[in-house]
Design a protein around this motif. Structure first.
Motif, short mmCIF file in Angstrom:
data_model
loop_
_atom_site.label_atom_id
_atom_site.label_comp_id
_atom_site.label_asym_id
_atom_site.label_seq_id
_atom_site.Cartn_x
_atom_site.Cartn_y
_atom_site.Cartn_z
N GLY A 23 84.38 57.86 88.82
CA GLY A 23 83.61 58.46 87.73
C GLY A 23 84.32 59.57 87.00
N GLY A 24 85.61 59.75 87.26
CA GLY A 24 86.34 60.84 86.64
C GLY A 24 86.22 62.12 87.46
N THR A 25 87.04 63.10 87.11
CA THR A 25 87.06 64.34 87.90
C THR A 25 85.85 65.23 87.67
OG1 THR A 25 88.36 65.43 86.16
CG2 THR A 25 89.58 64.36 87.96
N GLY A 26 85.12 65.01 86.59
CA GLY A 26 84.00 65.88 86.27
C GLY A 26 82.68 65.45 86.88
N SER A 27 82.67 64.41 87.68
CA SER A 27 81.40 63.91 88.21
C SER A 27 80.81 64.82 89.27
CB SER A 27 81.59 62.50 88.78
OG SER A 27 82.58 62.51 89.80
N SER A 28 81.65 65.55 90.01
CA SER A 28 81.15 66.47 91.02
C SER A 28 82.16 67.58 91.25
CB SER A 28 80.87 65.74 92.34
OG SER A 28 82.06 65.51 93.06
N THR A 29 81.74 68.61 91.97
CA THR A 29 82.66 69.71 92.29
C THR A 29 83.77 69.23 93.23
OG1 THR A 29 81.24 70.39 94.14
CG2 THR A 29 80.84 71.42 92.01
N VAL A 30 83.45 68.25 94.05
CA VAL A 30 84.45 67.71 94.99
C VAL A 30 85.60 67.08 94.24
CG1 VAL A 30 84.83 65.97 96.78
CG2 VAL A 30 82.78 67.40 96.86
N SER A 31 85.29 66.27 93.24
CA SER A 31 86.34 65.59 92.48
C SER A 31 87.08 66.56 91.55
CB SER A 31 85.75 64.43 91.68
OG SER A 31 84.73 64.89 90.80
N GLU A 32 86.38 67.55 91.01
CA GLU A 32 87.03 68.47 90.07
C GLU A 32 87.99 69.43 90.77
OE1 GLU A 32 85.76 71.73 86.63
OE2 GLU A 32 84.71 69.83 86.87
N TRP A 33 87.61 69.91 91.95
CA TRP A 33 88.44 70.90 92.64
C TRP A 33 89.11 70.35 93.90
CZ3 TRP A 33 83.57 74.07 91.62
CH2 TRP A 33 83.64 74.66 90.36
N GLY A 34 89.03 69.04 94.11
CA GLY A 34 89.72 68.42 95.22
C GLY A 34 89.25 68.89 96.58
N LEU A 35 87.94 68.92 96.78
CA LEU A 35 87.37 69.41 98.04
C LEU A 35 87.27 68.27 99.05
CD1 LEU A 35 84.54 71.67 96.58
CD2 LEU A 35 86.95 72.23 96.99
N ILE A 36 88.41 67.74 99.42
CA ILE A 36 88.47 66.63 100.38
C ILE A 36 89.52 66.94 101.43
CG2 ILE A 36 87.66 64.86 98.77
CD1 ILE A 36 90.59 64.14 98.24
N CYS A 37 89.52 66.13 102.48
CA CYS A 37 90.50 66.26 103.55
C CYS A 37 90.49 67.68 104.11
CB CYS A 37 91.89 65.84 103.06
SG CYS A 37 91.92 64.14 102.39
N GLY A 38 91.61 68.40 104.00
CA GLY A 38 91.69 69.75 104.54
C GLY A 38 90.82 70.76 103.82
N GLU A 39 90.36 70.44 102.62
CA GLU A 39 89.52 71.35 101.84
C GLU A 39 88.04 71.00 101.93
OE1 GLU A 39 90.86 74.00 99.70
OE2 GLU A 39 92.43 73.58 101.17
#
Length: 526
Positions: free
Chosen positions: A109-125
């Motif tokens: 859905g693009g990077t703006g769909s959630s804070t996780v996708s916009e700021w890369g809050l995955i894996c170690g973050e």
């Protein structure tokens, strides 16, 4: 969420479960001046739940939907969106993108769909998503205590509700324009601070003008607005697919509430009375009577439950501005009667919140899309609200609180013993659903029960402490869930059983009056 009694000429009158409308403080003279407590005036002259109370209750309880918007928006704004492979070195069957090269995959859905996708809050973050949630509930915990005190003291019920809605609207809009993650965390904490006061201020303001025989079922009905708000939010989130537009859309109702609803909501007559503004309190009571098609005679006025002016034989006595009666959480702790009640309600609220929020995180992961999952979860709670409301005045607050907690706890303990594969997986899921069904009823019941356990001067402060404890439970619930296996169910089961045991030490409040002051409660309970 009555038997007859003699006139209130001694402390023994306050010991009866529920005083009849004829109860009055006599003032001798040729023309008798009748002084009534608020509950008695509602029964005798105003009506316990007429059109005025119905309108006031619905308008005020709409604030619960606002609390649902600002609380549950994190489910959609902080979700991890779907992703797809866009290059070599990516496996579409993988459970996570951790380990893939940056160019091998992309967000669907693009990077703006959630804070996780916009700021890369995955894996170690990924821990940062939990941090936002924890700090939001931490803000709720602080705000509940502060606004609970302010609503009992200077601001009043309506003033505090107005203030928290203003702050919610401001912080909600600002959150949509967060330039980075840490500003987002700060604004969510501030939103939690204001959100923590919405529910408790709305609850007390909505239920205080209602008569004693109708107060329980009305109080239990406020939570339909919260669940309804969650259901509506799922539709709003479906329309506004980006997290920034969703925060703006979810904040607009707070502005509408302030402009359209608040002007038609009256302050609580009980707060006016304990603040020494008896003329204002009596004005509200006459407005209630008039709106309900009834009439209060001119020789009738209000009295607090610690009013000792029983022997004033002046026929000229009328409503006067008395010195404000104040109270704080320190007064609750000083009194042995209310101190034990406070400790118990705080402990029960804490344990119930762990179960309620923990089971929500454990069970709502249905095999459907996110929007439908949230909608189903919200609707599933409503039968529990209805059932507890029906049984509330038949069996009382205490047996119902014990029963719902043990119902939830036993099914959670059963779920902890079930295997996680084959047909037992379905049985385990059913145990979780029944567990949240029982705890939803408890969570609903605790508000009306706590409200009735404390007098007007400290009611919101005590309810604020219980709400703070519930927010602490909400903070800890995700950490219990991540333990995995059968441990979460076991923890939830123990919390439910222990909460039911603690409830044994609380008194029953069914058919008892709402006391105004600490002295009045001490006299009435003793």
């Amino acid at each position: 969420m009555p038997g007859p009694s003699p006139p209130l000429s001694s402390s023994t009158a306050l010991q009866s479960p529920l005083l009849t409308p004829e109860t009055k403080i006599p003032i001798t003279g040729q023309n008798e001046h009748e002084k009534l407590y608020i509950d008695h005036m509602l029964q005798k002259y105003c009506g316990e739940f007429g059109f005025y109370q119905f309108r006031h209750f619905v308008l005020t309880s709409l604030a619960w939907a606002l609390e649902a918007f600002h609380t549950m928006i994190m489910i959609f704004a902080d979700r991890e969106p779907d992703w797809r492979c866009s290059g070599t070195g990516c496996s579409p069957t993988a459970a996570t993108v951790c380990g893939f090269d940056d160019g091998a995959w992309q967000w669907s859905g693009g990077t703006g769909s959630s804070t996780v996708s916009e700021w890369g809050l995955i894996c170690g973050e990924k821990y940062k998503v939990g941090l936002v949630q924890a700090l939001f509930f931490g803000g709720c915990m602080i705000g509940a205590g502060i606004f609970g005190h302010l609503s009992d003291s200077k601001l009043g019920r309506k003033g505090s509700l107005t203030m928290v809605c203003i702050l919610n609207a401001i912080f909600g809009f600002l959150t949509a324009f967060s330039p980075n993650y840490w500003i987002y965390v700060l604004l969510r904490f501030l939103t939690g601070f204001s959100t923590g006061g919405v529910g408790l201020c709305a609850f007390v303001l909505a239920t205080e003008p209602i008569g004693p025989s109708k107060r329980g079922i009305a109080g239990m009905s406020t939570f339909y607005f919260f669940s309804g708000g969650i259901a509506i939010l799922s539709g709003i989130a479906y329309i506004f697919q980006t997290w920034r537009s969703l925060y703006i859309a979810a904040s607009i109702p707070s502005i509408l509430f302030l402009c359209i609803i608040i002007p038609f909501v009256s302050e609580s007559p009980r707060w006016y009375l304990v603040r020494g503004r008896s003329n204002d309190a009596m004005k509200i009571m006459r407005e209630i009577a008039k709106c309900n098609g009834k009439y209060i005679p001119d020789n009738v006025s209000l009295a607090m439950d610690d009013d000792k002016e029983n022997n004033d034989n002046s026929d000229k006595e009328r409503l006067v501005e008395k010195e404000a009666v104040t109270g704080s959480i320190l007064d609750v702790l000083k009194s042995p009667l209310t101190r034990l009640r406070l400790f118990l309600t705080v402990a029960i609220s804490f344990s119930s919140s762990i179960v309620y929020y923990g089971l929500s995180l454990n069970v709502v992961n249905l095999d459907t899309n996110l929007y439908l999952t949230v909608l189903v979860n919200a609707v599933a709670e409503m039968p529990a609200f209805l059932l507890t409301a029906i049984l509330l005045d038949k069996y009382g607050r205490k047996p119902l609180a014990i029963g719902t907690q043990w119902f939830s706890g036993l099914f959670c303990l059963a779920g902890s013993l079930m295997a996680r594969n084959g047909p037992w997986k379905v049985v385990r899921m059913v145990c979780g659903v029944l567990g949240i069904f029982g705890m939803a009823g408890t969570y609903n019941l605790l508000f009306i029960y706590t409200m009735e356990l404390f007098p007007t001067v400290v009611r919101n402060a005590a309810l604020g402490c219980a709400t703070q404890a519930a927010q602490m439970g909400a903070i800890l619930a995700p950490f219990v869930v991540v333990l995995g296996g059968g441990i979460p169910f076991a923890v939830f089961g123990v919390c439910g059983v222990v909460g039911g045991i603690l409830t044994f030490y609380l008194p029953e409040t069914l058919h008892k009056p709402l006391y105004d002051t600490m002295a009045g409660m001490a006299e009435g309970e003793n």
